[in-house]
Design an enzyme around this catalytic site. Structure first.
Site, short mmCIF file in Angstrom:
data_model
loop_
_atom_site.label_atom_id
_atom_site.label_comp_id
_atom_site.label_asym_id
_atom_site.label_seq_id
_atom_site.Cartn_x
_atom_site.Cartn_y
_atom_site.Cartn_z
N SER A 273 0.83 -1.21 0.00
CA SER A 273 0.00 0.00 0.00
C SER A 273 0.87 1.26 0.00
O SER A 273 0.60 2.21 -0.75
CB SER A 273 -0.92 0.00 1.21
OG SER A 273 -1.69 1.19 1.26
N TRP A 276 2.47 1.57 -3.38
CA TRP A 276 1.49 1.98 -4.39
C TRP A 276 1.36 3.50 -4.42
O TRP A 276 1.16 4.10 -5.48
CB TRP A 276 0.14 1.35 -4.06
CG TRP A 276 -0.95 1.67 -5.05
CD1 TRP A 276 -1.25 1.00 -6.19
CD2 TRP A 276 -1.90 2.76 -4.97
NE1 TRP A 276 -2.33 1.59 -6.84
CE2 TRP A 276 -2.74 2.67 -6.11
CE3 TRP A 276 -2.12 3.78 -4.07
CZ2 TRP A 276 -3.77 3.57 -6.35
CZ3 TRP A 276 -3.15 4.69 -4.30
CH2 TRP A 276 -3.96 4.57 -5.43
N HIS A 277 1.48 4.14 -3.25
CA HIS A 277 1.29 5.58 -3.18
C HIS A 277 2.45 6.37 -3.78
O HIS A 277 2.25 7.52 -4.18
CB HIS A 277 1.08 6.02 -1.72
CG HIS A 277 -0.29 5.73 -1.21
ND1 HIS A 277 -0.63 4.53 -0.64
CD2 HIS A 277 -1.41 6.48 -1.20
CE1 HIS A 277 -1.91 4.55 -0.28
NE2 HIS A 277 -2.41 5.73 -0.62
N GLY A 278 3.61 5.79 -3.85
CA GLY A 278 4.71 6.53 -4.45
C GLY A 278 6.02 5.78 -4.36
O GLY A 278 6.21 4.90 -3.51
N PHE A 433 -0.70 9.53 -8.91
CA PHE A 433 -0.83 8.09 -8.82
C PHE A 433 -1.60 7.52 -9.99
O PHE A 433 -1.81 6.35 -10.10
CB PHE A 433 -1.49 7.68 -7.51
CG PHE A 433 -0.84 8.34 -6.30
CD1 PHE A 433 0.53 8.36 -6.18
CD2 PHE A 433 -1.60 8.95 -5.33
CE1 PHE A 433 1.13 8.95 -5.09
CE2 PHE A 433 -1.00 9.55 -4.25
CZ PHE A 433 0.36 9.55 -4.12
#
Length: 433
Positions: A273, A276-278, A433
């Protein structure tokens, strides 16, 4: 655009191939072809430079020099969102939860439905596709409700998020020059910035879709009123949390195994997670922190203790609920420091300065009237969210029992605030994103 078209064609074709395959081996081939190509593009555009730089830095620590080429490309807007749309679609077909959509136009609309394309929510084919293919007629009550949610989303984004961002950016970008107390305020400004930015966009997306007779998945449910971290993650970015739960956590075994499996799966979910954000180690640490926060409740099976909204049917929470909200909010604010910091050293320096001797000094911008007005607006926002916390969005039913002049006065007041307190133009955080 070309990448979106290619991804759409890929998942449309592989979805049909999975459904038509005569044996399990063939189904699995088409499934992994879609997963591999989609994640491959996501990895190249979003994570290649991160891995290249990290690998070069690791070699440098060992005394080797590596000049790895990095990609000088702009990250395609919304790539994470439409990639996850397509992945959920083909996985659901593989699991026989969904029949493939034969109409390419309808499937393309599912992937690229404009209100949610750039920043979600992450939709499922099982939820959105049936709405797109059926005949819809204009519903005035739904349209009015959609406009009301758009209004609240604009207030969140323009009034709260953009004005909070102005001070959060000033403080984080010059953290060495500020006292500990000012840094705390900077973290609080960012806490409201990221929530109102992202949930504001979600409100605009959901409201816009409702104008067309489409109901998108709810993405936020008053997360800052949560009484524990498990409840926070049921209320924050719901479409992503549920996606990871259904397509990663449960296939890994979920919480059915022993203690070590629970620990492993929890850390995998939150690290993924964060990633996924950066593409930055700060996001990974943010994910690890949240895993540490939630683990005690996962291990003790108390992670579903708070399923209902706090103080349901009452105006005030109990004393224990109040302190649970405050403590959960404090942990969340602390974790957001890593999310906002430029790099890991910046985050640790920021935290170290907070707990320095200057923590109890007067904030350095106490003479700035606009910052005080922003703080008052945040307080007003929190009050309205609290009063409307049992509804899908804060002003869905708020004021419906008031007489018409007062109710419309409230709506026009929100509109006036949007025009009066329009802050510096800030892009949506989640556009990257």
């Amino acid at each position: 655009m070309l990448l979106l078209i290619f991804s759409t064609l890929l998942d449309y074709i592989t979805g049909i191939k999975i459904h038509e395959s005569a044996n399990h081996k063939s189904k699995k081939f088409w499934l992994w072809l879609s997963i591999g190509i989609n994640l491959g593009f996501l990895g190249i555009f979003k994570y290649y430079n991160f891995f290249a730089d990290s690998f070069a830095s690791g070699l440098a620590l060992l005394g080797f020099q590596a000049n790895l080429q990095t990609l000088q490309v702009i990250l395609p807007i919304g790539i994470s969102f439409y990639t996850f749309h397509g992945l959920s679609y083909v996985i659901d077909i593989y699991k026989e939860r969904l029949q493939p959509e034969r109409d390419f136009i309808s499937y393309s609309l599912f992937v690229s439905f404009f209100p949610l394309l750039v920043a979600g929510p992450i939709e499922r084919g099982t939820h959105l596709l049936p709405q797109l293919v059926k005949v819809r007629t204009f519903n005035s009550s739904k349209a009015i409700d959609g406009l009301r949610q758009i209004l609240w989303g604009l207030f969140k984004k323009i009034v709260i998020a953009d004005n909070s961002a102005e001070y959060a950016n000033t403080i984080f970008n010059n953290s060495d020059a500020h006292s500990g107390s000012t840094l705390v305020i900077g973290a609080l400004f960012f806490t409201f910035q990221i929530y109102c930015d992202f949930s504001g966009y979600s409100d605009i997306a959901l409201g816009t879709a409702r104008l067309f007779g489409i109901e998108l998945l709810r993405n936020f449910a008053y997360p800052y009123f949560s009484r524990d971290i498990a409840e926070f993650w049921r209320r924050w970015h719901i479409s992503l949390s549920s996606w990871f739960k259904d397509y990663l956590y449960i296939p890994l075994g979920g919480s059915k195994g022993g203690v070590w499996m629970k620990i492993r799966n929890t850390f995998i979910i939150f690290i993924v997670s964060g990633f996924w954000h950066g593409a930055n180690w700060t996001f990974i640490i943010w994910g690890v922190l949240n895993a540490v926060y939630i683990l005690p409740s996962i291990i003790s099976n108390t992670n579903r203790n708070n399923l209902e909204i706090v103080a349901k049917g009452r105006l005030f929470p109990t004393v224990s609920d109040f302190f649970a909200i405050i403590s959960t909010f404090g942990l969340t604010v602390f974790a957001w420091i890593f999310f906002r910091a430029n790099n890991v050293s910046h985050a640790f320096n920021y935290i170290a300065e907070i707990f320095s001797a200057s923590l109890f000094t007067i904030p350095s911008f106490e003479g700035d009237t606009k910052s005080l007005v922003t703080a008052i607006l945040i307080g007003l926002f929190v009050l309205i969210e609290w009063l409307g916390r049992e509804d899908k969005y804060a002003i869905e039913k708020l004021g419906m029992s008031w007489n018409k002049p007062i109710r419309w006065g409230f709506y026009y007041s929100v509109i006036i605030l949007i025009f009066l307190f329009t802050g510096e133009n800030q892009t949506f955080i989640y556009f990257q994103f």
